[in-house]
Design a protein around this motif. Structure first.
Motif, PDB file in Angstrom:
ATOM      1  N   LEU A  61      -4.606 -88.723 -31.648  1.00  0.00           N
ATOM      2  CA  LEU A  61      -3.358 -88.665 -32.392  1.00  0.00           C
ATOM      3  C   LEU A  61      -2.357 -89.642 -31.785  1.00  0.00           C
ATOM      4  O   LEU A  61      -2.079 -89.602 -30.591  1.00  0.00           O
ATOM      5  N   VAL A  62      -1.841 -90.554 -32.604  1.00  0.00           N
ATOM      6  CA  VAL A  62      -0.865 -91.536 -32.146  1.00  0.00           C
ATOM      7  C   VAL A  62       0.534 -91.107 -32.572  1.00  0.00           C
ATOM      8  O   VAL A  62       1.473 -91.166 -31.789  1.00  0.00           O
ATOM      9  N   VAL A  63       0.668 -90.646 -33.815  1.00  0.00           N
ATOM     10  CA  VAL A  63       1.976 -90.286 -34.362  1.00  0.00           C
ATOM     11  C   VAL A  63       1.825 -89.088 -35.295  1.00  0.00           C
ATOM     12  O   VAL A  63       0.867 -89.008 -36.054  1.00  0.00           O
ATOM     13  N   VAL A  64       2.802 -88.181 -35.213  1.00  0.00           N
ATOM     14  CA  VAL A  64       2.973 -87.132 -36.219  1.00  0.00           C
ATOM     15  C   VAL A  64       4.451 -87.123 -36.569  1.00  0.00           C
ATOM     16  O   VAL A  64       5.300 -87.074 -35.677  1.00  0.00           O
ATOM     17  N   GLN A  65       4.745 -87.203 -37.865  1.00  0.00           N
ATOM     18  CA  GLN A  65       6.126 -87.086 -38.319  1.00  0.00           C
ATOM     19  C   GLN A  65       6.164 -86.081 -39.459  1.00  0.00           C
ATOM     20  O   GLN A  65       5.278 -86.070 -40.313  1.00  0.00           O
ATOM     21  N   ARG A  66       7.208 -85.259 -39.446  1.00  0.00           N
ATOM     22  CA  ARG A  66       7.340 -84.203 -40.449  1.00  0.00           C
ATOM     23  C   ARG A  66       8.718 -84.293 -41.080  1.00  0.00           C
ATOM     24  O   ARG A  66       9.733 -84.319 -40.392  1.00  0.00           O
ATOM     25  N   ALA A  67       8.722 -84.329 -42.399  1.00  0.00           N
ATOM     26  CA  ALA A  67       9.998 -84.288 -43.114  1.00  0.00           C
ATOM     27  C   ALA A  67      10.543 -82.866 -43.047  1.00  0.00           C
ATOM     28  O   ALA A  67       9.797 -81.905 -42.800  1.00  0.00           O
ATOM     29  N   ASP A  68      11.812 -82.719 -43.269  1.00  0.00           N
ATOM     30  CA  ASP A  68      12.435 -81.391 -43.246  1.00  0.00           C
ATOM     31  C   ASP A  68      11.831 -80.484 -44.307  1.00  0.00           C
ATOM     32  O   ASP A  68      11.545 -80.922 -45.427  1.00  0.00           O
ATOM     33  N   GLY A  69      11.649 -79.229 -43.944  1.00  0.00           N
ATOM     34  CA  GLY A  69      11.254 -78.216 -44.908  1.00  0.00           C
ATOM     35  C   GLY A  69       9.777 -78.126 -45.237  1.00  0.00           C
ATOM     36  O   GLY A  69       9.399 -77.386 -46.136  1.00  0.00           O
ATOM     37  N   VAL A  70       8.928 -78.842 -44.524  1.00  0.00           N
ATOM     38  CA  VAL A  70       7.496 -78.808 -44.811  1.00  0.00           C
ATOM     39  C   VAL A  70       6.865 -77.644 -44.057  1.00  0.00           C
ATOM     40  O   VAL A  70       7.170 -77.402 -42.890  1.00  0.00           O
ATOM     41  N   GLY A  71       5.964 -76.924 -44.721  1.00  0.00           N
ATOM     42  CA  GLY A  71       5.297 -75.778 -44.108  1.00  0.00           C
ATOM     43  C   GLY A  71       4.505 -76.166 -42.868  1.00  0.00           C
ATOM     44  O   GLY A  71       3.927 -77.254 -42.819  1.00  0.00           O
ATOM     45  N   PRO A  72       4.455 -75.291 -41.879  1.00  0.00           N
ATOM     46  CA  PRO A  72       3.816 -75.623 -40.599  1.00  0.00           C
ATOM     47  C   PRO A  72       2.310 -75.894 -40.694  1.00  0.00           C
ATOM     48  O   PRO A  72       1.765 -76.654 -39.889  1.00  0.00           O
ATOM     49  N   HIS A  73       1.622 -75.308 -41.662  1.00  0.00           N
ATOM     50  CA  HIS A  73       0.177 -75.544 -41.793  1.00  0.00           C
ATOM     51  C   HIS A  73      -0.135 -76.990 -42.154  1.00  0.00           C
ATOM     52  O   HIS A  73      -1.234 -77.487 -41.898  1.00  0.00           O
ATOM     53  N   ASN A  74       0.833 -77.694 -42.714  1.00  0.00           N
ATOM     54  CA  ASN A  74       0.606 -79.077 -43.125  1.00  0.00           C
ATOM     55  C   ASN A  74       0.462 -80.039 -41.945  1.00  0.00           C
ATOM     56  O   ASN A  74      -0.149 -81.096 -42.097  1.00  0.00           O
ATOM     57  N   THR A  75       0.991 -79.674 -40.792  1.00  0.00           N
ATOM     58  CA  THR A  75       0.843 -80.540 -39.624  1.00  0.00           C
ATOM     59  C   THR A  75      -0.632 -80.668 -39.251  1.00  0.00           C
ATOM     60  O   THR A  75      -1.155 -81.773 -39.076  1.00  0.00           O
ATOM     61  N   GLU A  76      -1.310 -79.536 -39.146  1.00  0.00           N
ATOM     62  CA  GLU A  76      -2.736 -79.567 -38.814  1.00  0.00           C
ATOM     63  C   GLU A  76      -3.548 -80.177 -39.949  1.00  0.00           C
ATOM     64  O   GLU A  76      -4.507 -80.914 -39.711  1.00  0.00           O
ATOM     65  N   ALA A  77      -3.171 -79.909 -41.187  1.00  0.00           N
ATOM     66  CA  ALA A  77      -3.893 -80.482 -42.327  1.00  0.00           C
ATOM     67  C   ALA A  77      -3.799 -82.005 -42.311  1.00  0.00           C
ATOM     68  O   ALA A  77      -4.805 -82.689 -42.546  1.00  0.00           O
ATOM     69  N   SER A  78      -2.634 -82.553 -42.014  1.00  0.00           N
ATOM     70  CA  SER A  78      -2.496 -84.013 -41.995  1.00  0.00           C
ATOM     71  C   SER A  78      -3.338 -84.623 -40.879  1.00  0.00           C
ATOM     72  O   SER A  78      -3.975 -85.662 -41.072  1.00  0.00           O
ATOM     73  N   ARG A  79      -3.373 -83.986 -39.718  1.00  0.00           N
ATOM     74  CA  ARG A  79      -4.186 -84.491 -38.612  1.00  0.00           C
ATOM     75  C   ARG A  79      -5.669 -84.470 -38.978  1.00  0.00           C
ATOM     76  O   ARG A  79      -6.396 -85.431 -38.750  1.00  0.00           O
ATOM     77  N   ARG A  80      -6.123 -83.367 -39.566  1.00  0.00           N
ATOM     78  CA  ARG A  80      -7.538 -83.253 -39.936  1.00  0.00           C
ATOM     79  C   ARG A  80      -7.917 -84.224 -41.053  1.00  0.00           C
ATOM     80  O   ARG A  80      -9.025 -84.751 -41.076  1.00  0.00           O
ATOM     81  N   LYS A  81      -7.004 -84.483 -41.983  1.00  0.00           N
ATOM     82  CA  LYS A  81      -7.275 -85.478 -43.022  1.00  0.00           C
ATOM     83  C   LYS A  81      -7.439 -86.869 -42.404  1.00  0.00           C
ATOM     84  O   LYS A  81      -8.345 -87.618 -42.768  1.00  0.00           O
ATOM     85  N   ALA A  82      -6.558 -87.209 -41.462  1.00  0.00           N
ATOM     86  CA  ALA A  82      -6.670 -88.505 -40.786  1.00  0.00           C
ATOM     87  C   ALA A  82      -7.988 -88.584 -40.011  1.00  0.00           C
ATOM     88  O   ALA A  82      -8.710 -89.583 -40.092  1.00  0.00           O
ATOM     89  N   TYR A  83      -8.322 -87.531 -39.286  1.00  0.00           N
ATOM     90  CA  TYR A  83      -9.555 -87.499 -38.512  1.00  0.00           C
ATOM     91  C   TYR A  83     -10.781 -87.631 -39.430  1.00  0.00           C
ATOM     92  O   TYR A  83     -11.723 -88.356 -39.127  1.00  0.00           O
ATOM     93  N   THR A  84     -10.756 -86.941 -40.552  1.00  0.00           N
ATOM     94  CA  THR A  84     -11.871 -86.987 -41.495  1.00  0.00           C
ATOM     95  C   THR A  84     -12.033 -88.389 -42.068  1.00  0.00           C
ATOM     96  O   THR A  84     -13.151 -88.913 -42.159  1.00  0.00           O
TER      97      THR A  84
END
Length: 164
Positions: A61-84
């Motif tokens: 993981l190099v970068v994670v950025q989250r816009a305001d108001g996004v559900g917490p489960h989306n952080t892991e989902a975005s990482r796994r999508k990038a990894y996939t």
């Protein structure tokens, strides 16, 4: 005189081994931050808030950025999508569609780290996969995929992925 000659011989002998090493392009922190910002901006222009993750060629993981108001489960989902996307060298939207159509591809969904859901796109430079971007929280797989593609298109260093 003997020492310089020995040093020159050693350098000449080492040269072929060095030349055989593959040349690789690494994803910089600056490029990862610019991708993340571009993805957030692309989704914000559509009234959508997202989380974006960018991984390097090793899946780190190099970068994670989250816009305001996004559900917490989306952080892991975005990482796994990038990894996939990195691991399979394919856009996750394509993988998800193939899994729905092909029984053999469905088995990919059983691997713990893979997420067959649109929003992950590999990053290519001179036909080498150097990393991947993953977007989640944009209101559906197609929206996430579109924001990832928009981000990749903002940096000239990356090859343009095909739009599906």
């Amino acid at each position: 005189m003997v020492k310089p000659t020995l040093a020159l011989c050693a350098a000449l002998l080492a040269q072929p081994a060095f030349a055989a090493l593959p040349q690789v392009t690494d994803l910089s922190l600056d490029a990862a931050n610019r991708l993340a910002g571009a993805a957030i901006a692309a989704c914000a222009a559509q009234g959508r808030a997202i989380v974006v993750s960018v991984v390097d060629r090793g899946g780190n993981l190099v970068v994670v950025q989250r816009a305001d108001g996004v559900g917490p489960h989306n952080t892991e989902a975005s990482r796994r999508k990038a990894y996939t996307a990195l691991s399979t060298r394919s856009a996750t939207l394509d993988l998800a569609r193939n899994a729905a159509a092909e029984p053999d591809t469905r088995n990919l969904a059983s691997l713990p780290e893979l997420l067959l859901l649109g929003g992950g796109v590999p990053l290519r430079v001179e036909d080498q996969v150097v990393g991947a971007i993953g977007v989640a929280g944009g209101g559906g797989a197609r929206n996430d995929h579109a924001c990832a593609l928009a981000a990749v298109s903002t940096l000239a260093a990356f090859e343009r992925p095909s739009i599906n």
